[in-house]
Design an enzyme around this catalytic site. Structure first.
Site, PDB file in Angstrom:
ATOM      1  N   LYS A 132       3.992 -14.978  10.120  1.00  0.00           N
ATOM      2  CA  LYS A 132       3.117 -13.854  10.475  1.00  0.00           C
ATOM      3  C   LYS A 132       1.978 -14.374  11.353  1.00  0.00           C
ATOM      4  O   LYS A 132       1.573 -15.537  11.226  1.00  0.00           O
ATOM      5  CB  LYS A 132       2.567 -13.270   9.168  1.00  0.00           C
ATOM      6  CG  LYS A 132       1.791 -11.982   9.283  1.00  0.00           C
ATOM      7  CD  LYS A 132       1.408 -11.501   7.875  1.00  0.00           C
ATOM      8  CE  LYS A 132       0.663 -10.186   7.908  1.00  0.00           C
ATOM      9  NZ  LYS A 132       0.312  -9.724   6.533  1.00  0.00           N
ATOM     10  N   LEU A 181      -4.966  -5.678   9.574  1.00  0.00           N
ATOM     11  CA  LEU A 181      -3.975  -6.004   8.522  1.00  0.00           C
ATOM     12  C   LEU A 181      -3.917  -4.979   7.389  1.00  0.00           C
ATOM     13  O   LEU A 181      -2.958  -4.986   6.618  1.00  0.00           O
ATOM     14  CB  LEU A 181      -4.233  -7.375   7.881  1.00  0.00           C
ATOM     15  CG  LEU A 181      -4.298  -8.603   8.795  1.00  0.00           C
ATOM     16  CD1 LEU A 181      -4.479  -9.854   7.938  1.00  0.00           C
ATOM     17  CD2 LEU A 181      -3.059  -8.748   9.650  1.00  0.00           C
ATOM     18  N   SER A 207       1.613  -5.018   6.204  1.00  0.00           N
ATOM     19  CA  SER A 207       1.228  -5.612   7.459  1.00  0.00           C
ATOM     20  C   SER A 207       2.187  -6.699   7.938  1.00  0.00           C
ATOM     21  O   SER A 207       2.103  -7.092   9.097  1.00  0.00           O
ATOM     22  CB  SER A 207      -0.186  -6.186   7.338  1.00  0.00           C
ATOM     23  OG  SER A 207      -0.238  -7.218   6.388  1.00  0.00           O
ATOM     24  N   ILE A 228      -2.062  -8.308   0.389  1.00  0.00           N
ATOM     25  CA  ILE A 228      -3.263  -8.011  -0.402  1.00  0.00           C
ATOM     26  C   ILE A 228      -3.101  -6.697  -1.153  1.00  0.00           C
ATOM     27  O   ILE A 228      -3.810  -6.436  -2.109  1.00  0.00           O
ATOM     28  CB  ILE A 228      -4.522  -8.005   0.495  1.00  0.00           C
ATOM     29  CG1 ILE A 228      -5.807  -8.108  -0.336  1.00  0.00           C
ATOM     30  CG2 ILE A 228      -4.559  -6.775   1.387  1.00  0.00           C
ATOM     31  CD1 ILE A 228      -7.067  -8.286   0.479  1.00  0.00           C
ATOM     32  N   GLY A 229      -2.129  -5.872  -0.698  1.00  0.00           N
ATOM     33  CA  GLY A 229      -1.931  -4.582  -1.362  1.00  0.00           C
ATOM     34  C   GLY A 229      -0.494  -4.090  -1.257  1.00  0.00           C
ATOM     35  O   GLY A 229      -0.171  -2.981  -1.687  1.00  0.00           O
ATOM     36  N   GLY A 230       0.369  -4.928  -0.671  1.00  0.00           N
ATOM     37  CA  GLY A 230       1.771  -4.541  -0.494  1.00  0.00           C
ATOM     38  C   GLY A 230       2.342  -5.074   0.812  1.00  0.00           C
ATOM     39  O   GLY A 230       3.490  -4.758   1.176  1.00  0.00           O
ATOM     40  N   SER A 231       1.592  -5.882   1.517  1.00  0.00           N
ATOM     41  CA  SER A 231       1.917  -6.247   2.896  1.00  0.00           C
ATOM     42  C   SER A 231       3.126  -7.159   3.063  1.00  0.00           C
ATOM     43  O   SER A 231       3.620  -7.335   4.169  1.00  0.00           O
ATOM     44  CB  SER A 231       0.696  -6.892   3.570  1.00  0.00           C
ATOM     45  OG  SER A 231      -0.232  -5.905   3.950  1.00  0.00           O
TER      46      SER A 231
END
Lengths: 556, 556
Positions: A132, A181, A207, A228-231
């Site tokens: 990434k 992001l 992201s 951080i939340g599903g990326s």
């Protein structure tokens, strides 16, 4: 000071990216109305039969074995993936940077090493690994989709880059991300939008959406994202691949570029995405074997735990009990997601495992807590990166006015440090409640243990049209709780069985929107993944349980 | 709402504490001019020969063995320590709460269990363990020295309390702390000042100063404190006992009351203080064996690592190389501290180990970073606890006007959440520099490894007069870096060899003050400890190295 406008800098960066693609690997782009481009890498004629044989492999363990035995050279494997990545990029706009010279130099070295010593240099010897666009490599720019970062050349490698080099991986591309992001889709002002290979009107997620689009097309078999939340998880689900978010600080993130840097209450985890579960496991083993805590001061000192992976404390995995979360009570999953859960449940029962229904505990509060923490800077972090005059992207919808700020995206008032401490305390209390809840299931599982893992949706829908993702209510709770989560591909949308039910009552406006959005014909063939979630720091057990679930699904 | 003033509430709390001490254990207080009270427990005549035999033992392993073999009952051991703790309290004002009924009930249960089953209930079976006044126990108040918290009765035990109960420990007293905890001395408006048993005009250190005074007098052999900047280590050094600050989140802190709650960038670690290194080790083993991550969601999932403790990756500890930090370049240690370092160095050389001189790397920056983070709330945390009108204590000097705020104690402007993120990033960068520095020593040690541990002062002086402690420059860096640190007692001030040199040049005003403060005769016989510091999460190795250092010192 740059003497040109941000738009000029972006144009120059795009030109340089384009020029870095070998001319002989450029294809005639498919017509705009060819929405599904998944078969183009196979059919475009650019890849030789040998290159197709190499890149069509899904199992990373097999590829590593062929590299280790010198049946395939790293140079030919690397060349094949460079080529297929360039094709994938022309179809989905998934790349941000190519490093082909560096990659081929390294591949040549590795082939030489193997020839000379008769053994591999490390556990990922010769394997191309994509990154990434967050992992700086000395001598290269890392823009992370910000115009202001064009021309910022790194002087040092990120810790992970060094460890991948030490492991024998060949770094060859970096992949696209959304601006800031903090989106479940992938679009920024520098590189533009990454699209889904099955339908270019749909998002591959975000992201880590450059990674998922690339890997879905076998332009890479193993890549590294962040979550951080599903990326990592949302793109893996949307694209039908495996993805793994470990607990915080299990893998080294030192030296990456990031949003919200220094925010550590619910931090970013880096983790792998892959065409195979062996890819996920071998990545974890490789990095942990290199003692990442010697490069990253925040990585915990925890080697790969072979006993945990063997499920020694869970009867060797012979009879497990799962918690199955069918709905978070906020957004009802669409029919193919429900079917994926049901098929998984039945497969596990047939394989001798048990399950209990898992009632969500304060999932809305877990999400609200995370959002309050992430937004506590009042947008100051983004502003620092938007100094060029580049605008903040307020919607992922291509039709939306990019300057129009939807309600959910409005910046919040900045919080004080003291308010942030209060949120951190709230997060710990939520974690404690969830922990007690999980531990209390020992009374219901029949195994004498609390549930061995949770199984739940990644999102209530398969890959949506650009701009249509909702808040990541199914993934964020595991970030707030610091639980490792593995995404496995389970099934694909089948319009003949995943029919749209009639519904008139809804849990919420989001729930209704998710219902209305569902069109079985439109998303026919789209992948559906599920999450397998463990308690904090149970990475090895989650991967082992993932293998058990995959085996059960294969034999159904 | 309380109907009485905070002064009345304090008077009532003090009365209740006094009344909870059994009348028959009250002694005639020594005269005010008897500054040294260390021998009073032995000479006051209250303890029976058997009680003296029990409480005079220093080695926790020996006591546990006698309890496990039923040579001593838990009831008699508990009674002896309750009694000696009450005596110690009358001499040094070290207690905040007594739990004798609870303790004796539990001791009786444990004796019954052992008689019935012929085996212990857990690794700390029958052992009285003291707690700093931060660990709530259901049904009891925990005031932590704040008037406003008088009457706040806990509904649940702190996680550690549950684990100690499970381990067979007998909880019998809680010990005094400084108001706000953020002091290296121990004084608050509720319970007043704790004094040093060797000289009541001196401080036993802080913030775990009730613990250190109690343990120095053998009113406890093992207690639990907490340390955010030196609060276990400074009192251990001042009082001649062992103390251990583990890395963050290795031991469970969930459910404790604390200052700066939710501040996690440089957080509080809980840890043991003891008369013996076996006490420290057995405490760590006991708590880790109880899987603290099942009670505290933030505790990392890391069991006791027997291989690390056996120094398997360090040649079984046969030939170690130490970094020895003689001065941090800010405050030159007083002569007895320098001698402790020199004697330790010589003992290690004789035992076949090596050392290199350790130059401090940015220690002032490490301290400044920590202070900026801790003070980022602008004092809001303290204000919440001072709602009764109780004043903030601004100096530990008994002669100082408590309302007069010295410069170093002035509140700073509150920071924003975003500024706190920046400080967190700065902390990670400092950690990375220190890590790289430590790793780079592999080239100089002669062992092929980086230095195995650092040895350094705990403070530049032995226990000082009340109000004379300086900033904890020798302990805070290890909190900022998240390094485990063990304090071992090394020697005592000997005026005939620790003479005061002539000096006219100083590193700083603090350095000059530390020099001027030194009076060899005045602190004759005061203990001197040193820190043994490992890299993050190397708890087991640090304890093993501590045993090696102690063995070397014993055979000198």
């Amino acid at each position: 000071m740059p003497t040109s406008s941000w738009q000029e800098q972006v144009a120059d960066k795009r030109r340089r990216l384009q020029e870095s693609l070998p001319k002989e690997w450029l294809i005639t782009p498919p017509p705009d109305d060819q929405l599904n481009r998944m078969d183009v890498p196979e059919t475009c004629g650019l890849l030789t039969p040998r290159e197709l044989e190499i890149t069509n492999k899904a199992d990373v363990a097999v590829v590593l074995q062929k590299l280790a035995s010198a049946e395939w050279s790293s140079v030919e494997v690397t060349t094949a993936f460079c080529k297929r990545a360039v094709i994938a990029h022309q179809l989905t706009n998934c790349l941000a940077e190519v490093l082909f010279d560096r990659a081929l130099r390294r591949a040549t070295e590795l082939d030489g090493y193997l020839a000379k010593h008769g053994s591999v240099i490390g556990p990922l010897h010769g394997l191309p690994v994509s990154l990434k666009d967050q992992f700086p490599i000395a001598g290269l720019e890392t823009t992370m989709g910000y115009a202001a970062w064009i021309g910022k050349v790194a002087t040092e490698d990120a810790a992970l880059v060094q460890l991948l080099d030490d492991s024998g991986a060949v770094l060859y591309v970096r992949t696209n991300v959304p601006q800031t992001l903090m989106w479940g889709e992938t679009h920024n002002n520098v590189f533009g939008r990454t699209v889904h290979p099955l339908n270019i009107n749909h998002t591959p997620g975000g992201s880590s959406g450059g990674e998922s689009a690339l890997i879905a097309q076998h332009g890479s078999l193993l890549g590294v994202g962040s979550d951080i939340g599903g990326s990592i998880r949302v793109p893996s689900h949307f694209c039908g691949i495996f993805g793994f978010k470990p607990s915080s600080y299990r893998l080294p993130s030192y030296g990456i570029v990031n949003s919200l840097e220094g925010q550590e209450i619910i931090p970013t985890s880096i983790g792998p995405l892959s065409t195979s579960l062996t890819g996920i496991k071998l990545f974890m083993q490789a990095i942990l074997s290199k003692e990442p805590w010697r490069k990253d001061p925040n990585t915990i000192r925890a080697s790969w735990d072979a006993n945990a992976y063997a499920l020694k404390d869970r009867g060797d995995g012979q009879k497990l009990c799962f918690g199955i979360l069918s709905s978070d009570g906020i957004m009802t999953p669409q029919p193919p997601v429900q079917r994926a859960l049901e098929e998984t449940k039945q497969a596990l029962l047939r394989a001798g495992h048990a399950f209990i229904d898992w009632k969500p505990l304060k999932h809305a509060e877990l999400v609200a807590n995370a959002r309050s923490i992430w937004l506590s800077d009042g947008g100051a972090d983004y502003k620092e990166a938007l100094v060029t005059g580049e605008h903040l992207i307020n919607s992922m919808d291509p039709e939306a006015d990019p300057m129009d700020v939807p309600v959910f995206r409005r910046p919040r008032d900045p919080l004080s440090a003291f308010q942030l401490w209060k949120l951190s305390k709230e997060r710990s209390d939520l974690r404690k409640e969830y922990l007690d809840y999980w531990e209390s299931t020992a009374a219901m599982t029949g195994t004498g243990r609390p549930v061995d893992a949770l199984i739940c949706p990644v999102a209530p829908y398969p890959a949506v049209r650009h701009g249509q993702t909702r808040s990541s209510f199914y993934t964020i709770p595991w970030n707030t709780l610091n639980y490792p989560s593995l995404v496995i591909p389970v099934t694909r949308v089948n319009p003949s069985i995943d029919t749209k039910p009639t519904r008139s009552e809804f849990l919420s406006a989001d729930d209704e929107a998710v219902y209305n959005m569902y069109d079985p014909e439109h998303c026919s063939g789209f992948p559906i993944g599920l999450q397998i979630v463990g308690q904090a720091y149970q990475e090895e057990a989650v991967l082992a349980v993932g293998e058990i679930v995959m085996a059960a699904l294969r034999t159904q």
